[in-house]
Enzyme design. Sequence first.
Site, PDB file in Angstrom:
ATOM      1  N   ARG A  17       0.837  -1.308  -0.062  1.00 10.61           N
ATOM      2  CA  ARG A  17      -0.018   0.532   0.434  1.00 10.61           C
ATOM      3  C   ARG A  17       1.027   1.285   0.119  1.00 10.61           C
ATOM      4  O   ARG A  17       0.452   2.314  -0.207  1.00 10.61           O
ATOM      5  CB  ARG A  17      -0.849  -0.182   1.240  1.00 10.61           C
ATOM      6  N   LYS A  24       8.418  -0.767   3.205  1.00 12.90           N
ATOM      7  CA  LYS A  24       8.110  -0.010   4.143  1.00 12.90           C
ATOM      8  C   LYS A  24       8.356   0.560   5.784  1.00 12.90           C
ATOM      9  O   LYS A  24       8.824   1.340   6.043  1.00 12.90           O
ATOM     10  CB  LYS A  24       5.887  -0.663   4.263  1.00 12.90           C
ATOM     11  N   ASP A 101       5.384  -1.384  11.746  1.00 14.09           N
ATOM     12  CA  ASP A 101       4.791  -0.328  11.300  1.00 14.09           C
ATOM     13  C   ASP A 101       3.987   0.978  11.584  1.00 14.09           C
ATOM     14  O   ASP A 101       3.535   1.089  11.954  1.00 14.09           O
ATOM     15  CB  ASP A 101       4.263  -1.077   9.898  1.00 14.09           C
ATOM     16  N   TYR A 355      32.482  33.228  -4.753  1.00 19.65           N
ATOM     17  CA  TYR A 355      32.911  31.570  -4.842  1.00 19.65           C
ATOM     18  C   TYR A 355      34.226  31.494  -3.988  1.00 19.65           C
ATOM     19  O   TYR A 355      35.773  31.496  -4.804  1.00 19.65           O
ATOM     20  CB  TYR A 355      32.490  30.646  -6.062  1.00 19.65           C
ATOM     21  N   ALA A 412      40.173  45.647  -7.800  1.00 19.12           N
ATOM     22  CA  ALA A 412      39.389  45.186  -7.918  1.00 19.12           C
ATOM     23  C   ALA A 412      39.453  44.630  -9.409  1.00 19.12           C
ATOM     24  O   ALA A 412      40.019  45.852 -10.523  1.00 19.12           O
ATOM     25  CB  ALA A 412      37.958  46.601  -7.856  1.00 19.12           C
TER      26      ALA A 412
END
Length: 454
Positions: A17, A24, A101, A355, A412
């Site tokens: 199910r 499960k 379960d 980064y 820069a």
Amino acid sequence: MPDVAVAVVLAAGLGTRMRSPLAKVLHPLLGRPMVGWVVEAVREAGCAPVVVVNHQADAVMAALPGCRFARQEAPLGTGDAVRSALAVLPEAGPVVVTAGDTPLLTGAAIARLLAAHAAHGGPCTVASFTAADPTGYGRIVRDADGVRIVEQAHCTPAQALVREVNSGAYVFDAAWLRANLPTLTPHPPKGEFYLTDLVGPGAHVCDGFAELDFLGVNDRAALAEARGVLRRRVNTAWARAGVDFADLDSAIVEVGVTLEPDAHVGHGAILAGRSHVGGMVGPHSIVVDSRVEAGAILHAHSIAQDAVLHAGAQAGPFARLRPATVLEAGSHVGNFVETKNARVGAGAKANHLTYLGDAEVGEGANVGAGTITCNYDGAGKYRTVIGARAFIGSNSALVAPVTVGDGAIVGAGSTVTRDVPADSLAVGRAPQVNREGRAPDVRARARARAGKTP
Ligand code: UD1
Ligand code: CA
């Protein structure tokens, strides 16, 4: 009598199910498989777990260290499952049987059931609760013949209305179980042997258990419900231990995580794996296998994986700290900064859009907005070293392997391909040219090219 009762945990079913390729009982809930929660609960009640396996047996066994196992040859029902465990059960004394379960099971519920069994003295005690909606559970039917359990599929319309249901947890006398399991007969159409058929005259029903403790997870809707309940239980326990939660319902703290008193967990934060948090984790941040020390802050919407934030370090909002990132005391990594295999020294800052991969940033250095360590040349990965107190101007590209010495300045917009000595200024960009009065001329040519009148 053994010192501790054995608890048989049934975990061999297919779980059709769930509509999942994963067994499960292996579906994870807060970093622990469903059946692991049941095993923890029976241990808390002082029981030694024996887990019955069949479907994906190897994976189930690997997920449950320290358990004993019994193999069910084919999933022929809960009665057959217990029969396959007989060889490892004691000859006498109480044996707990419970389903794999029901992950909300508590040690206290099993302890209560064991006590009721001892007090009643019969061969079989079953735990029942009153369900708001009994659909799917076996009904506890009491009539002139005594008590029995009728499965959903076999209920008359009247029986289907019964709201007292079988929790799936029982205590049996071991000797009685051995004598009576062989009397079970298979039910058509699947030929399953129901453990519930052992509950008959002479059985004792211990009622009044909390429905929530025995939620049977048969489909993904119940799985999600169980996850929500466990999330709140775990968070509440940490909150009682002094952790500050913006919201007990939305934060997710997996079972392998440890927290210190006075740590703060923001709304919707996810703490996973083997993480440790003593500081603050902002709303909607994700921390996996990482340390956020007391006094450190991971601001909102950030991700830390296999990273360390030492006391006084801050990252985010919107930072991504990838594996082997170390932020030393007082260092800052700001928004839209990605780090990987990078150490950011004490007090150093990389506050915007950067980064840092395979990089070492010295104490007190300042890495300007938009700086990229170019660590990959298409074949290999190389290291960038930025010295203590160095200043990297915005929008610079540091092409590794490269070292910027202590106290050096990079202008820069530079592309740095050679080492910069300590205390030097490096400028690696095209020099600027100013042509005075030329702007109107350029503009006129552009308009002519576009076919516009002067
Ligand atoms: C079972 C009970 C039902 C009870 C409910 C409580 C039976 C026949 N019915 O129904 O009365 O109300 O639990 O949650 O027992 N399993 C095996 N081997 C098998 C079949 C199942 O180990 O051959 C295991 C499953 O992995 C599962 C547990 O037993 O963990 C229960 O099986 P499941 O099929 O979910 O039973 P239910 O239909 O829920
Ligand atoms: Ca079930």
